[in-house]
Scaffold this motif. Structure first.
Motif, PDB file in Angstrom:
ATOM      1  N   MET A   1     -48.411  90.022   0.448  1.00  0.00           N
ATOM      2  CA  MET A   1     -48.485  91.401   0.003  1.00  0.00           C
ATOM      3  C   MET A   1     -49.118  92.253   1.093  1.00  0.00           C
ATOM      4  O   MET A   1     -50.139  91.881   1.681  1.00  0.00           O
ATOM      5  N   GLU A   2     -48.523  93.378   1.357  1.00  0.00           N
ATOM      6  CA  GLU A   2     -49.096  94.356   2.282  1.00  0.00           C
ATOM      7  C   GLU A   2     -50.222  95.072   1.562  1.00  0.00           C
ATOM      8  O   GLU A   2     -50.027  95.664   0.501  1.00  0.00           O
ATOM      9  N   LEU A   3     -51.439  95.048   2.128  1.00  0.00           N
ATOM     10  CA  LEU A   3     -52.612  95.563   1.427  1.00  0.00           C
ATOM     11  C   LEU A   3     -52.856  97.053   1.636  1.00  0.00           C
ATOM     12  O   LEU A   3     -53.651  97.646   0.895  1.00  0.00           O
ATOM     13  N   GLU A   4     -52.210  97.659   2.589  1.00  0.00           N
ATOM     14  CA  GLU A   4     -52.461  99.071   2.880  1.00  0.00           C
ATOM     15  C   GLU A   4     -52.249  99.938   1.639  1.00  0.00           C
ATOM     16  O   GLU A   4     -51.162  99.989   1.063  1.00  0.00           O
ATOM     17  N   GLY A   5     -53.340 100.578   1.193  1.00  0.00           N
ATOM     18  CA  GLY A   5     -53.267 101.471   0.051  1.00  0.00           C
ATOM     19  C   GLY A   5     -53.219 100.799  -1.303  1.00  0.00           C
ATOM     20  O   GLY A   5     -53.175 101.484  -2.333  1.00  0.00           O
ATOM     21  N   LYS A   6     -53.237  99.465  -1.345  1.00  0.00           N
ATOM     22  CA  LYS A   6     -53.152  98.751  -2.617  1.00  0.00           C
ATOM     23  C   LYS A   6     -54.526  98.709  -3.300  1.00  0.00           C
ATOM     24  O   LYS A   6     -55.558  98.536  -2.659  1.00  0.00           O
ATOM     25  N   THR A  24     -63.967  92.868   3.593  1.00  0.00           N
ATOM     26  CA  THR A  24     -62.805  92.328   4.298  1.00  0.00           C
ATOM     27  C   THR A  24     -61.514  93.034   3.882  1.00  0.00           C
ATOM     28  O   THR A  24     -60.683  93.387   4.725  1.00  0.00           O
ATOM     29  N   LEU A  25     -61.341  93.257   2.588  1.00  0.00           N
ATOM     30  CA  LEU A  25     -60.119  93.907   2.110  1.00  0.00           C
ATOM     31  C   LEU A  25     -60.061  95.367   2.543  1.00  0.00           C
ATOM     32  O   LEU A  25     -58.982  95.874   2.876  1.00  0.00           O
ATOM     33  N   LEU A  26     -61.210  96.023   2.564  1.00  0.00           N
ATOM     34  CA  LEU A  26     -61.243  97.410   3.025  1.00  0.00           C
ATOM     35  C   LEU A  26     -60.861  97.501   4.500  1.00  0.00           C
ATOM     36  O   LEU A  26     -60.154  98.428   4.912  1.00  0.00           O
ATOM     37  N   GLU A  27     -61.315  96.541   5.287  1.00  0.00           N
ATOM     38  CA  GLU A  27     -60.953  96.502   6.709  1.00  0.00           C
ATOM     39  C   GLU A  27     -59.454  96.332   6.909  1.00  0.00           C
ATOM     40  O   GLU A  27     -58.917  96.690   7.962  1.00  0.00           O
ATOM     41  N   ASN A  28     -58.779  95.806   5.883  1.00  0.00           N
ATOM     42  CA  ASN A  28     -57.339  95.574   5.960  1.00  0.00           C
ATOM     43  C   ASN A  28     -56.539  96.588   5.147  1.00  0.00           C
ATOM     44  O   ASN A  28     -55.382  96.337   4.802  1.00  0.00           O
ATOM     45  N   GLY A  29     -57.171  97.716   4.834  1.00  0.00           N
ATOM     46  CA  GLY A  29     -56.433  98.843   4.285  1.00  0.00           C
ATOM     47  C   GLY A  29     -56.396  98.973   2.781  1.00  0.00           C
ATOM     48  O   GLY A  29     -55.794  99.912   2.254  1.00  0.00           O
ATOM     49  N   ALA A  30     -57.023  98.053   2.060  1.00  0.00           N
ATOM     50  CA  ALA A  30     -56.976  98.115   0.598  1.00  0.00           C
ATOM     51  C   ALA A  30     -57.910  99.190   0.057  1.00  0.00           C
ATOM     52  O   ALA A  30     -58.847  99.640   0.739  1.00  0.00           O
ATOM     53  N   PRO A  45     -65.034 105.029   2.414  1.00  0.00           N
ATOM     54  CA  PRO A  45     -64.248 106.029   1.666  1.00  0.00           C
ATOM     55  C   PRO A  45     -63.288 105.429   0.645  1.00  0.00           C
ATOM     56  O   PRO A  45     -62.920 106.109  -0.321  1.00  0.00           O
ATOM     57  N   ASN A  46     -62.880 104.179   0.825  1.00  0.00           N
ATOM     58  CA  ASN A  46     -61.949 103.545  -0.114  1.00  0.00           C
ATOM     59  C   ASN A  46     -62.633 102.532  -1.036  1.00  0.00           C
ATOM     60  O   ASN A  46     -61.953 101.747  -1.701  1.00  0.00           O
ATOM     61  N   SER A 200     -68.290  85.357   3.957  1.00  0.00           N
ATOM     62  CA  SER A 200     -67.149  85.871   4.724  1.00  0.00           C
ATOM     63  C   SER A 200     -66.056  84.819   4.885  1.00  0.00           C
ATOM     64  O   SER A 200     -64.873  85.162   5.035  1.00  0.00           O
ATOM     65  N   ASP A 201     -66.426  83.534   4.852  1.00  0.00           N
ATOM     66  CA  ASP A 201     -65.424  82.462   4.928  1.00  0.00           C
ATOM     67  C   ASP A 201     -64.527  82.493   3.692  1.00  0.00           C
ATOM     68  O   ASP A 201     -63.298  82.379   3.786  1.00  0.00           O
ATOM     69  N   ILE A 202     -65.146  82.631   2.521  1.00  0.00           N
ATOM     70  CA  ILE A 202     -64.367  82.691   1.284  1.00  0.00           C
ATOM     71  C   ILE A 202     -63.530  83.960   1.258  1.00  0.00           C
ATOM     72  O   ILE A 202     -62.367  83.947   0.819  1.00  0.00           O
ATOM     73  N   ALA A 203     -64.094  85.046   1.761  1.00  0.00           N
ATOM     74  CA  ALA A 203     -63.346  86.304   1.828  1.00  0.00           C
ATOM     75  C   ALA A 203     -62.098  86.157   2.688  1.00  0.00           C
ATOM     76  O   ALA A 203     -61.038  86.713   2.368  1.00  0.00           O
ATOM     77  N   SER A 204     -62.198  85.389   3.777  1.00  0.00           N
ATOM     78  CA  SER A 204     -61.032  85.200   4.649  1.00  0.00           C
ATOM     79  C   SER A 204     -59.935  84.420   3.932  1.00  0.00           C
ATOM     80  O   SER A 204     -58.739  84.668   4.144  1.00  0.00           O
ATOM     81  N   THR A 205     -60.327  83.478   3.080  1.00  0.00           N
ATOM     82  CA  THR A 205     -59.343  82.731   2.289  1.00  0.00           C
ATOM     83  C   THR A 205     -58.667  83.650   1.276  1.00  0.00           C
ATOM     84  O   THR A 205     -57.447  83.604   1.087  1.00  0.00           O
ATOM     85  N   ILE A 206     -59.444  84.492   0.622  1.00  0.00           N
ATOM     86  CA  ILE A 206     -58.885  85.442  -0.334  1.00  0.00           C
ATOM     87  C   ILE A 206     -57.913  86.387   0.355  1.00  0.00           C
ATOM     88  O   ILE A 206     -56.821  86.668  -0.164  1.00  0.00           O
ATOM     89  N   LEU A 207     -58.270  86.860   1.530  1.00  0.00           N
ATOM     90  CA  LEU A 207     -57.373  87.738   2.296  1.00  0.00           C
ATOM     91  C   LEU A 207     -56.062  87.031   2.608  1.00  0.00           C
ATOM     92  O   LEU A 207     -54.972  87.593   2.415  1.00  0.00           O
ATOM     93  N   HIS A 208     -56.148  85.792   3.070  1.00  0.00           N
ATOM     94  CA  HIS A 208     -54.949  85.021   3.402  1.00  0.00           C
ATOM     95  C   HIS A 208     -54.042  84.867   2.186  1.00  0.00           C
ATOM     96  O   HIS A 208     -52.820  85.028   2.272  1.00  0.00           O
TER      97      HIS A 208
END
Length: 234
Positions: A1-6, A24-30, A45-46, A200-208
Protein backbone atom coordinates in the motif's frame (compact mmCIF):
# COMPACT_ATOMS: atom_id res chain seq x y z
CA UNK A 1 0.00 0.00 0.00
CA UNK A 2 1.21 3.48 -0.85
CA UNK A 3 1.16 5.39 2.45
CA UNK A 4 1.21 8.95 1.14
CA UNK A 5 -1.85 10.69 2.55
CA UNK A 6 -3.33 7.48 3.96
CA UNK A 7 -5.01 7.59 7.39
CA UNK A 8 -3.63 5.11 9.93
CA UNK A 9 -4.92 4.73 13.50
CA UNK A 10 -2.44 3.61 16.16
CA UNK A 11 -3.49 2.67 19.69
CA UNK A 12 -1.11 2.94 22.62
CA UNK A 13 0.61 5.80 20.83
CA UNK A 14 1.90 7.57 23.92
CA UNK A 15 5.29 5.82 24.02
CA UNK A 16 7.27 2.74 23.05
CA UNK A 17 6.27 0.82 19.92
CA UNK A 18 3.21 2.98 19.30
CA UNK A 19 5.12 6.26 19.27
CA UNK A 20 8.00 4.83 17.21
CA UNK A 21 5.50 3.50 14.68
CA UNK A 22 3.73 6.85 14.44
CA UNK A 23 7.03 8.59 13.74
CA UNK A 24 8.03 6.03 11.12
CA UNK A 25 4.70 6.17 9.27
CA UNK A 26 4.69 9.96 9.32
CA UNK A 27 8.17 9.97 7.78
CA UNK A 28 6.67 7.89 4.96
CA UNK A 29 3.79 10.23 4.23
CA UNK A 30 0.95 8.79 6.28
CA UNK A 31 -1.58 10.74 8.31
CA UNK A 32 -1.63 9.28 11.83
CA UNK A 33 -4.49 9.33 14.32
CA UNK A 34 -2.88 8.49 17.64
CA UNK A 35 -5.15 6.99 20.27
CA UNK A 36 -3.85 6.87 23.83
CA UNK A 37 -4.40 7.93 27.40
CA UNK A 38 -1.58 10.49 27.40
CA UNK A 39 -0.47 12.78 24.60
CA UNK A 40 3.14 12.10 23.59
CA UNK A 41 5.72 14.86 23.58
CA UNK A 42 5.75 14.88 19.81
CA UNK A 43 4.53 17.27 17.14
CA UNK A 44 4.00 16.77 13.43
CA UNK A 45 1.52 18.45 11.06
CA UNK A 46 0.05 15.05 10.11
CA UNK A 47 -0.10 13.68 13.66
CA UNK A 48 -3.45 14.02 15.42
CA UNK A 49 -3.89 12.86 19.01
CA UNK A 50 -7.21 11.66 20.42
CA UNK A 51 -7.35 10.82 24.11
CA UNK A 52 -8.61 7.25 24.33
CA UNK A 53 -8.88 4.46 26.87
CA UNK A 54 -9.25 1.27 24.84
CA UNK A 55 -10.67 -0.51 27.88
CA UNK A 56 -13.81 1.58 27.46
CA UNK A 57 -16.18 0.99 24.55
CA UNK A 58 -17.57 4.51 24.99
CA UNK A 59 -14.10 6.07 24.90
CA UNK A 60 -13.18 4.15 21.74
CA UNK A 61 -16.42 5.09 20.00
CA UNK A 62 -15.89 8.75 20.89
CA UNK A 63 -12.33 8.63 19.53
CA UNK A 64 -13.57 7.02 16.32
CA UNK A 65 -16.23 9.68 15.83
CA UNK A 66 -13.76 12.49 16.51
CA UNK A 67 -11.18 10.93 14.19
CA UNK A 68 -13.54 10.52 11.25
CA UNK A 69 -15.06 13.96 11.78
CA UNK A 70 -11.63 15.60 11.66
CA UNK A 71 -9.73 13.37 9.23
CA UNK A 72 -12.35 11.61 7.11
CA UNK A 73 -13.83 8.15 7.08
CA UNK A 74 -11.41 6.42 4.69
CA UNK A 75 -9.22 4.56 7.17
CA UNK A 76 -6.40 2.62 5.54
CA UNK A 77 -5.00 0.94 8.61
CA UNK A 78 -5.47 0.19 12.29
CA UNK A 79 -2.54 -0.84 14.46
CA UNK A 80 -3.80 -2.42 17.68
CA UNK A 81 -0.73 -1.82 19.81
CA UNK A 82 -2.12 -0.89 23.24
CA UNK A 83 -1.33 -3.53 25.82
CA UNK A 84 0.43 -4.32 29.08
CA UNK A 85 1.31 -7.21 31.35
CA UNK A 86 1.48 -7.82 35.09
CA UNK A 87 3.43 -10.77 36.43
CA UNK A 88 2.25 -13.01 39.24
CA UNK A 89 1.74 -16.57 40.33
CA UNK A 90 -1.59 -17.86 39.06
CA UNK A 91 -3.24 -18.20 42.47
CA UNK A 92 -1.82 -14.86 43.63
CA UNK A 93 -2.80 -12.81 40.57
CA UNK A 94 -5.11 -9.98 41.60
CA UNK A 95 -8.52 -10.25 39.97
CA UNK A 96 -8.45 -6.56 39.02
CA UNK A 97 -5.06 -7.00 37.31
CA UNK A 98 -6.31 -10.04 35.38
CA UNK A 99 -9.41 -8.19 34.24
CA UNK A 100 -7.49 -5.03 33.34
CA UNK A 101 -5.13 -7.00 31.08
CA UNK A 102 -8.06 -8.60 29.27
CA UNK A 103 -9.92 -5.29 28.93
CA UNK A 104 -6.88 -3.61 27.35
CA UNK A 105 -5.20 -6.42 25.42
CA UNK A 106 -8.32 -8.23 24.16
CA UNK A 107 -11.46 -6.12 24.55
CA UNK A 108 -9.56 -3.10 23.21
CA UNK A 109 -8.87 -4.89 19.94
CA UNK A 110 -12.56 -5.81 19.64
CA UNK A 111 -13.79 -2.29 20.42
CA UNK A 112 -11.42 -0.66 17.90
CA UNK A 113 -11.49 -3.16 15.07
CA UNK A 114 -15.26 -3.56 14.85
CA UNK A 115 -15.57 0.16 14.08
CA UNK A 116 -13.11 0.34 11.19
CA UNK A 117 -13.99 -2.93 9.44
CA UNK A 118 -17.26 -1.88 7.76
CA UNK A 119 -15.56 1.04 6.01
CA UNK A 120 -12.55 -1.05 4.98
CA UNK A 121 -14.78 -3.73 3.48
CA UNK A 122 -16.79 -1.12 1.61
CA UNK A 123 -13.73 0.66 0.19
CA UNK A 124 -12.14 -2.67 -0.75
CA UNK A 125 -8.89 -2.32 1.14
CA UNK A 126 -7.47 -1.82 4.61
CA UNK A 127 -5.00 -3.37 7.01
CA UNK A 128 -5.45 -4.45 10.64
CA UNK A 129 -2.17 -5.10 12.46
CA UNK A 130 -2.41 -6.69 15.90
CA UNK A 131 0.62 -6.62 18.19
CA UNK A 132 0.70 -9.87 20.12
CA UNK A 133 3.88 -11.26 21.68
CA UNK A 134 5.89 -14.46 21.75
CA UNK A 135 3.81 -14.91 24.91
CA UNK A 136 0.97 -15.55 22.48
CA UNK A 137 2.71 -18.65 21.15
CA UNK A 138 3.86 -20.30 24.37
CA UNK A 139 3.46 -20.27 28.14
CA UNK A 140 5.68 -18.25 30.48
CA UNK A 141 6.04 -18.94 34.17
CA UNK A 142 4.22 -16.37 36.34
CA UNK A 143 2.82 -14.63 33.24
CA UNK A 144 -0.32 -16.73 32.75
CA UNK A 145 -2.69 -13.76 32.57
CA UNK A 146 -0.60 -11.91 30.01
CA UNK A 147 -0.04 -15.09 27.98
CA UNK A 148 -3.77 -15.75 27.99
CA UNK A 149 -4.50 -12.32 26.55
CA UNK A 150 -1.86 -12.65 23.85
CA UNK A 151 -3.08 -16.12 22.88
CA UNK A 152 -6.48 -14.46 22.49
CA UNK A 153 -4.95 -11.87 20.18
CA UNK A 154 -3.59 -14.70 18.05
CA UNK A 155 -6.98 -16.41 17.90
CA UNK A 156 -8.75 -13.17 16.97
CA UNK A 157 -6.22 -12.47 14.23
CA UNK A 158 -6.32 -15.98 12.78
CA UNK A 159 -10.12 -15.98 12.67
CA UNK A 160 -10.56 -12.44 11.43
CA UNK A 161 -8.19 -12.66 8.47
CA UNK A 162 -10.22 -15.56 7.12
CA UNK A 163 -13.41 -13.50 7.45
CA UNK A 164 -12.20 -10.41 5.63
CA UNK A 165 -9.47 -11.45 3.18
CA UNK A 166 -11.90 -11.77 0.26
CA UNK A 167 -12.94 -8.15 0.78
CA UNK A 168 -9.36 -7.03 0.18
CA UNK A 169 -8.73 -6.40 3.89
CA UNK A 170 -5.54 -7.74 5.47
CA UNK A 171 -5.04 -8.86 9.07
CA UNK A 172 -1.49 -9.34 10.32
CA UNK A 173 -0.42 -10.50 13.76
CA UNK A 174 3.10 -9.65 14.95
CA UNK A 175 4.74 -11.58 17.79
CA UNK A 176 7.72 -9.62 19.19
CA UNK A 177 10.21 -11.01 21.62
CA UNK A 178 11.73 -8.67 24.18
CA UNK A 179 11.67 -4.98 23.26
CA UNK A 180 13.37 -2.25 25.29
CA UNK A 181 10.27 -0.41 26.50
CA UNK A 182 8.54 0.43 29.77
CA UNK A 183 6.67 -2.90 29.53
CA UNK A 184 9.19 -4.42 31.94
CA UNK A 185 8.61 -1.77 34.60
CA UNK A 186 6.05 -4.12 36.18
CA UNK A 187 8.09 -7.31 35.64
CA UNK A 188 10.56 -7.70 38.51
CA UNK A 189 12.33 -10.70 36.97
CA UNK A 190 13.41 -8.84 33.80
CA UNK A 191 15.17 -5.52 33.32
CA UNK A 192 14.92 -3.76 29.96
CA UNK A 193 18.34 -3.47 28.33
CA UNK A 194 20.02 -2.49 25.07
CA UNK A 195 20.35 -6.12 23.91
CA UNK A 196 16.60 -6.23 23.40
CA UNK A 197 14.97 -5.09 20.18
CA UNK A 198 14.16 -1.39 19.91
CA UNK A 199 10.69 0.09 19.33
CA UNK A 200 11.96 1.41 16.00
CA UNK A 201 12.75 -2.19 14.96
CA UNK A 202 9.11 -3.19 15.38
CA UNK A 203 8.05 -0.01 13.62
CA UNK A 204 10.19 -0.98 10.62
CA UNK A 205 8.40 -4.34 10.44
CA UNK A 206 5.01 -2.62 10.57
CA UNK A 207 6.09 -0.27 7.78
CA UNK A 208 7.22 -3.20 5.63
CA UNK A 209 3.92 -5.01 6.17
CA UNK A 210 1.82 -1.95 5.33
CA UNK A 211 3.79 -1.25 2.16
CA UNK A 212 3.41 -4.79 0.80
CA UNK A 213 1.63 -5.29 -2.57
CA UNK A 214 -2.18 -5.51 -2.46
CA UNK A 215 -2.37 -9.27 -3.09
CA UNK A 216 0.54 -10.14 -0.78
CA UNK A 217 -0.55 -10.93 2.77
CA UNK A 218 1.64 -11.33 5.86
CA UNK A 219 -0.44 -13.35 8.31
CA UNK A 220 1.95 -14.08 11.20
CA UNK A 221 5.36 -12.54 11.86
CA UNK A 222 7.57 -13.54 14.81
CA UNK A 223 10.55 -11.29 15.59
CA UNK A 224 13.20 -11.66 18.28
CA UNK A 225 16.49 -10.07 19.29
CA UNK A 226 19.40 -11.94 17.74
CA UNK A 227 21.61 -11.74 20.85
CA UNK A 228 19.30 -11.15 23.83
CA UNK A 229 22.16 -11.59 26.31
CA UNK A 230 24.77 -9.81 24.21
CA UNK A 231 27.46 -11.26 21.97
CA UNK A 232 28.95 -14.47 23.32
CA UNK A 233 32.75 -14.46 23.57
CA UNK A 234 34.76 -17.27 22.00
Amino acid sequence: MELEGKLIIITGVSKGIGLATAQTLLENGAVVAGWGRNKPQFEHPNFHFFQTNVQSQESVENAFQETTARLGSEIAGLINNAGFGIAGKFEEQKVEDWQAMFRTNVDGIFFCTRLVLPGMKKQGYGHIINISSIAGTTGIEEMSGYCATKHAVRGISQSLYKEVRNYGVKVTCIYPGSVQTNFFDNIDSVTANENMMQPSDIASTILHVLQSPPNYHHVDIEVRPLMPKGRQKQ
